[in-house]
Each structure stands twice: as structure tokens, then as C-alpha cells.
Scaffold this motif. Structure first.
Motif, PDB file in Angstrom:
ATOM      1  N   GLY A   1       0.804  -1.207   0.000  1.00  0.00           N
ATOM      2  CA  GLY A   1       0.000   0.000   0.000  1.00  0.00           C
ATOM      3  C   GLY A   1       0.840   1.261   0.000  1.00  0.00           C
ATOM      4  O   GLY A   1       2.067   1.231  -0.061  1.00  0.00           O
TER       5      GLY A   1
ATOM      6  N   ILE B   1       2.853   5.319   4.993  1.00  0.00           N
ATOM      7  CA  ILE B   1       2.336   6.186   6.048  1.00  0.00           C
ATOM      8  C   ILE B   1       3.239   6.067   7.264  1.00  0.00           C
ATOM      9  O   ILE B   1       3.826   5.006   7.520  1.00  0.00           O
TER      10      ILE B   1
ATOM     11  N   VAL C   1      -4.376   1.236  11.506  1.00  0.00           N
ATOM     12  CA  VAL C   1      -3.883   1.318  10.128  1.00  0.00           C
ATOM     13  C   VAL C   1      -3.727  -0.079   9.539  1.00  0.00           C
ATOM     14  O   VAL C   1      -4.090  -0.330   8.378  1.00  0.00           O
TER      15      VAL C   1
ATOM     16  N   TRP D   1      -2.382   0.588   3.768  1.00  0.00           N
ATOM     17  CA  TRP D   1      -1.185   1.397   3.966  1.00  0.00           C
ATOM     18  C   TRP D   1       0.011   0.514   4.281  1.00  0.00           C
ATOM     19  O   TRP D   1      -0.122  -0.546   4.895  1.00  0.00           O
TER      20      TRP D   1
END
Length: 219
Positions: free
Chosen positions: A2, A5, A21, A27
Motif C-alpha cells: 500500500g 504512512i 492502520v 497502507w
């Protein structure tokens, strides 16, 4: 894999948002970013502590979520990031939260597992809704509002910027909580609360007041 982050904040709330998350699954978590002014371990929850604002500024493609519970401290960190780095602040919604139609989420907003939002609700930027919090129709939460676990808002509630509601507190319909006001755990807000105060009890009563602008000292 992903999109990348990073999580700003390596404490308990940071580890909770790491789980959030990962549960979203969209992510690739690079690790944790911290305030350079304070010591931090090299690793948290099996992920590296990457550095501070310089690390973010050098990687503008990396999204960031600010995992700091206190609204004033969160505001200060967001302003520091904005001043030095262009990184995006995505809104994050746990897959086991229920978000109805016509709900607007501002940048950096976090909606945790078990939260329920019905309809015609507006959340500002960097609002944090903790686990099992509930919002009814026509609620408006301005920037940096924080709801602790188990907070319940009836319809038409307005929470001004930086308001913080403690665990298990609630607000009856069409009431306003002023900017940067703190509501204690278990309190029931039955009338409007002014800005910059601390209130607690059933019904909630003002216990103390702060000078306007006190939150700016958190920078």
C-alpha cells in the motif's frame, strides 16, 4: 504493497493507531516519527522510530497521522509539520466503525473501532473519535476535537475547536461545548459550556477556567 504512512507519536495511542492502520489494510507503515525534543526508543511495536520532522520533510510522499490524544498538543504538532513538511494527512476509519451517509471527515481525522456515526454529521480536521463513541444526526465537531472511549453525543450537538470529552461522558441534544473546554469522565452535559473551562459531574458543572489562548503554550 500500500501507500506509505508514518505515525507521529510512539506512545500508547501511537500503538493503537498502528493497529487501526493495519486493520484498514491499505497502507504500508514505515514506522514512527517523534518530537526530536524528547527521547525515544529506537523501535516501538517492532517498527523503527524513524526520526522527526526532518525525516518527514525529506519524504513528502509519506502520509502521516498524528497519534497524540491531547487536542492542544496535537494542534501544536500539526502546525509544526505544516510549517516544515508537505506530507498529506489522510482521514482513517476503522473497518469496524459504522459511518452513515452524508458524514464529512476532515483531514487527519481518526475514527476508531466500534464508533457509530449516523447521518448529516461534519467532523473538522484532526478530530479523534475513540472506540465505541457514538454521534447522532446533525452533530458538528470542529478541528482537533477529541472523544475518549464510550462518549455519546445526541443529535444537533456542537463541539467547538479542541473540545475534549472524557471516557463515558455524554451530551444531550442541541448543546454546545466551547472551544478548548474539557469535560470529565462520566459527565453529562445538559446545558451549554463556555470556552476554556473544565466541567464535570451529572449534570456537568464548571469547575475551573483557563485564560483564552492557553492551548497556544503547547507549541
Amino acid at each position: 504493497m500500500g501507500a506509505p504512512i508514518a505515525i507521529f507519536g510512539a506512545g500508547g495511542h501511537g500503538r493503537e493507531l498502528l493497529q487501526l492502520v493495519r486493520d484498514i489494510g491499505a497502507w504500508d507503515v514505515a514506522g514512527f516519527v517523534v518530537d526530536e525534543r524528547f527521547p525515544a526508543p529506537p523501535e516501538v511495536a517492532g517498527l523503527p522510530v524513524l526520526g522527526g520532522l526532518d525525516w518527514l520533510a525529506a519524504r513528502p510522499e509519506v502520509a502521516v497521522v498524528v497519534a497524540v490524544g491531547a487536542p492542544a498538543a496535537r494542534r501544536a504538532i500539526v502546525e509544526r509539520i505544516r510549517a516544515r513538511a508537505p506530507n498529506p494527512f489522510p482521514a482513517l476509519v476503522h473497518p469496524r466503525a459504522w459511518v452513515g451517509e452524508r458524514v464529512a471527515l476532515g483531514e487527519g481525522t481518526v475514527v476508531c473501532a466500534g464508533a457509530m456515526l449516523t447521518t448529516d454529521i461534519r467532523l473538522g480536521a484532526h478530530v479523534h473519535l475513540n472506540v465505541a463513541s457514538t454521534l447522532a444526526h446533525d452533530d458538528v465537531l470542529e478541528d482537533f476535537v477529541t472523544l475518549a472511549p464510550g462518549v455519546h453525543l445526541a443529535g444537533g450537538v456542537l463541539l467547538r475547536e479542541g473540545a475534549e470529552l472524557g471516557v463515558g461522558s455524554s451530551v444531550i441534544p442541541r448543546r454546545t461545548v466551547g472551544a478548548w473546554t474539557v469535560v470529565g469522565a462520566g459527565a453529562v452535559v445538559t446545558r451549554d459550556l463556555e470556552a476554556d473551562c473544565t466541567a464535570a459531574g451529572v449534570p456537568a458543572r464548571v469547575l475551573s477556567r483557563r485564560a483564552p489562548g492557553w492551548q497556544l503554550a503547547q507549541a
